[in-house]
Design a protein around this motif. Sequence first.
Motif, PDB file in Angstrom:
ATOM      1  N   MET A 104      39.135  26.120  68.634  1.00 54.62           N
ATOM      2  CA  MET A 104      40.375  26.669  69.173  1.00 54.62           C
ATOM      3  C   MET A 104      40.913  25.738  70.259  1.00 54.62           C
ATOM      4  N   THR A 105      42.163  25.330  70.089  1.00 59.88           N
ATOM      5  CA  THR A 105      42.824  24.416  71.015  1.00 59.88           C
ATOM      6  C   THR A 105      43.939  25.140  71.754  1.00 59.88           C
ATOM      7  N   PHE A 106      44.042  24.915  73.054  1.00 60.42           N
ATOM      8  CA  PHE A 106      45.094  25.521  73.863  1.00 60.42           C
ATOM      9  C   PHE A 106      46.051  24.428  74.315  1.00 60.42           C
ATOM     10  N   LEU A 107      47.282  24.487  73.818  1.00 55.29           N
ATOM     11  CA  LEU A 107      48.270  23.452  74.079  1.00 55.29           C
ATOM     12  C   LEU A 107      49.062  23.683  75.361  1.00 55.29           C
ATOM     13  N   GLY A 108      49.006  24.897  75.908  1.00 55.49           N
ATOM     14  CA  GLY A 108      49.906  25.222  76.995  1.00 55.49           C
ATOM     15  C   GLY A 108      51.307  25.448  76.455  1.00 55.49           C
ATOM     16  N   TYR A 109      52.278  25.470  77.344  1.00 49.65           N
ATOM     17  CA  TYR A 109      53.650  25.735  76.916  1.00 49.65           C
ATOM     18  C   TYR A 109      54.197  24.542  76.138  1.00 49.65           C
ATOM     19  N   VAL A 110      54.684  24.796  74.941  1.00 49.36           N
ATOM     20  CA  VAL A 110      55.290  23.773  74.102  1.00 49.36           C
ATOM     21  C   VAL A 110      56.804  23.915  74.200  1.00 49.36           C
ATOM     22  N   LEU A 111      57.481  22.832  74.575  1.00 50.33           N
ATOM     23  CA  LEU A 111      58.933  22.879  74.673  1.00 50.33           C
ATOM     24  C   LEU A 111      59.529  23.355  73.352  1.00 50.33           C
ATOM     25  N   HIS A 112      60.602  24.124  73.453  1.00 48.10           N
ATOM     26  CA  HIS A 112      61.127  24.748  72.244  1.00 48.10           C
ATOM     27  C   HIS A 112      61.731  23.766  71.257  1.00 48.10           C
ATOM     28  N   TYR A 155      64.190  25.396  76.116  1.00 50.02           N
ATOM     29  CA  TYR A 155      64.541  26.659  75.468  1.00 50.02           C
ATOM     30  C   TYR A 155      65.332  26.492  74.176  1.00 50.02           C
ATOM     31  N   ASN A 156      65.467  25.250  73.679  1.00 50.27           N
ATOM     32  CA  ASN A 156      66.180  25.004  72.426  1.00 50.27           C
ATOM     33  C   ASN A 156      67.636  25.468  72.494  1.00 50.27           C
ATOM     34  N   LEU A 157      68.314  25.116  73.567  1.00 51.18           N
ATOM     35  CA  LEU A 157      69.691  25.551  73.765  1.00 51.18           C
ATOM     36  C   LEU A 157      70.663  24.642  73.022  1.00 51.18           C
ATOM     37  N   HIS A 158      71.870  25.157  72.802  1.00 48.56           N
ATOM     38  CA  HIS A 158      72.916  24.396  72.131  1.00 48.56           C
ATOM     39  C   HIS A 158      73.907  23.865  73.172  1.00 48.56           C
ATOM     40  N   ASP A 159      74.869  23.067  72.718  1.00 54.15           N
ATOM     41  CA  ASP A 159      75.743  22.384  73.665  1.00 54.15           C
ATOM     42  C   ASP A 159      76.908  23.227  74.162  1.00 54.15           C
ATOM     43  N   LYS A 160      77.082  24.442  73.645  1.00 55.01           N
ATOM     44  CA  LYS A 160      78.204  25.269  74.083  1.00 55.01           C
ATOM     45  C   LYS A 160      77.909  26.047  75.367  1.00 55.01           C
ATOM     46  N   LEU A 161      76.648  26.265  75.656  1.00 59.61           N
ATOM     47  CA  LEU A 161      76.273  27.044  76.838  1.00 59.61           C
ATOM     48  C   LEU A 161      76.421  26.210  78.102  1.00 59.61           C
ATOM     49  N   GLN A 162      77.103  26.781  79.100  1.00 59.44           N
ATOM     50  CA  GLN A 162      77.215  26.156  80.409  1.00 59.44           C
ATOM     51  C   GLN A 162      76.233  26.820  81.382  1.00 59.44           C
ATOM     52  N   VAL A 163      75.879  26.119  82.430  1.00 56.55           N
ATOM     53  CA  VAL A 163      74.993  26.668  83.449  1.00 56.55           C
ATOM     54  C   VAL A 163      75.648  26.487  84.820  1.00 56.55           C
ATOM     55  N   ALA A 164      75.246  27.350  85.751  1.00 56.21           N
ATOM     56  CA  ALA A 164      75.738  27.256  87.126  1.00 56.21           C
ATOM     57  C   ALA A 164      74.601  27.645  88.064  1.00 56.21           C
ATOM     58  N   PRO A 165      73.729  26.681  88.398  1.00 57.17           N
ATOM     59  CA  PRO A 165      72.657  26.975  89.344  1.00 57.17           C
ATOM     60  C   PRO A 165      73.229  27.344  90.707  1.00 57.17           C
ATOM     61  N   LEU A 166      72.645  28.359  91.332  1.00 57.56           N
ATOM     62  CA  LEU A 166      73.094  28.814  92.645  1.00 57.56           C
ATOM     63  C   LEU A 166      72.141  28.270  93.705  1.00 57.56           C
ATOM     64  N   ALA A 167      72.642  27.402  94.551  1.00 58.80           N
ATOM     65  CA  ALA A 167      71.803  26.726  95.539  1.00 58.80           C
ATOM     66  C   ALA A 167      71.173  27.722  96.505  1.00 58.80           C
ATOM     67  N   MET A 168      69.857  27.625  96.669  1.00 60.27           N
ATOM     68  CA  MET A 168      69.108  28.479  97.589  1.00 60.27           C
ATOM     69  C   MET A 168      68.305  27.591  98.542  1.00 60.27           C
ATOM     70  N   PRO A 169      68.968  26.984  99.523  1.00 59.62           N
ATOM     71  CA  PRO A 169      68.256  26.078 100.433  1.00 59.62           C
ATOM     72  C   PRO A 169      67.348  26.836 101.398  1.00 59.62           C
ATOM     73  N   TRP A 170      66.444  26.087 102.006  1.00 59.10           N
ATOM     74  CA  TRP A 170      65.579  26.679 103.025  1.00 59.10           C
ATOM     75  C   TRP A 170      66.438  27.355 104.087  1.00 59.10           C
ATOM     76  N   PRO A 171      66.099  28.575 104.601  1.00 62.92           N
ATOM     77  CA  PRO A 171      64.809  29.261 104.473  1.00 62.92           C
ATOM     78  C   PRO A 171      64.788  30.372 103.416  1.00 62.92           C
ATOM     79  N   ILE A 172      65.733  30.355 102.473  1.00 63.60           N
ATOM     80  CA  ILE A 172      65.797  31.426 101.469  1.00 63.60           C
ATOM     81  C   ILE A 172      64.499  31.475 100.665  1.00 63.60           C
ATOM     82  N   ASP A 173      63.928  32.672 100.561  1.00 62.51           N
ATOM     83  CA  ASP A 173      62.681  32.981  99.847  1.00 62.51           C
ATOM     84  C   ASP A 173      61.429  32.423 100.541  1.00 62.51           C
TER      85      ASP A 173
END
Length: 403
Positions: A274-282, A76-94
């Motif tokens: 016509m060429t289809f590249l799929g998702y190109v990383l930002h 996503y072309n992010l910068h170094d100031k952004l922090q992340v906090a993934p929320l663990a969703m172990p089985w059987p969630i979803d």
Amino acid sequence: MKNKSSRNNYIFFINEEIPQPKAHLVQSTNAANGAANLGYTTVLTYPEKGRETLKPINFIRPFHPQKAPEKLIKYYNLHDKLQVAPLAMPWPIDYFPSKFTNSNTIATKYYFPFHMLGKTKLVHSRDWNFIKAAIKNGIAAIYEHHHHEDKQFEPEIVNNPLLQITVTVADTIRETMIQHGMPPEKVIKLHNGFNRLFMDRHPQQAQEWRAKLLKNGREKLVVYAGALQQFKGIDILLDVALTMPQVQFVCAGGNEMEVNHYQKLAQEKQVDNMTFLGYVLHDGLPSLLQAADILAHPHCSGQAATFTSPLKLFDYFASGTPIIATEIPSLREFQNTPAIAAWCQPDNPQEFATALAQVLTTHPRKNEGYSESVEFVKQFSWETRASKILTYVDQKWHPELAA
């Protein structure tokens, strides 16, 4: 990086695993990135599944902001100031269809009130359930809403002073939100933005893209970047390519199923340029946009044309590459800007092809890009957007700037 106070985080919540090649996820991650670049202690949080959720730290301290992983940064072309906090969703969630094992329920009923509340100053999300959870727990909130939905907003939430502002990207969406109970003074229209890394020039990488993509002696490259869906005008672009075999067309975007569908359709229509590249990383997308002679923004008419967010249009502008755009309601306010080289009616491949042939003649490719386009887009950075949104938030709810 340490907070000046325990309740200081500016929380952006996404109710989907990331990274994924979806426009709304690009929008949400870049909105958070823009706020972080303003200097606020900004944390992007989202559900995480799989083996990573089994780490002991996820149970001892489930909300632990950290540096964004390299995979997200490139995606996503992010910068170094952004922090992340993934929320663990172990089985059987979803894994089972029940509200008690739903990741949204876990995030709003468990993680937020018990592990995030004491560390949160302000919430920003497109997830209405998370917005409601924030307000019910005494936290100010900003709600993003980008599509028509036939639902009434709960009066006790929309009239609560903790709901500071709601943001949409089209006047038509604003109108339907008001019709469904959102107070007019609490909803604003504000365009999406562009990632400032798209303004950096990449002449060598751009030439590498051209060497890779230009085939069979073709010298002109037309690029489309965005979702591979019919209403976005991909079928129109196929018809245009069929009439212009001397031009190479490239589509960047879409998931594997969408790419396979359009590759098969191109073969059926005997379109070999016509060429289809799929998702190109930002981190690779800016150089691809700069490699093009023309950037295409086709679109069909219909309901989607009334509210579609011109997300890719701002990245197009930042590249400095000439643009051909479709005259749809959500783009009309840009018709008087010289940053777009030509306009076409929707659903009209013949008109699009004519305009394309003309612009290829009148707007030769420049390694440095067209300055009027780059200057025009500066007003639409994600940082500027985040700053404007915060002017609608009471100062007492503003997160402090990071140390």
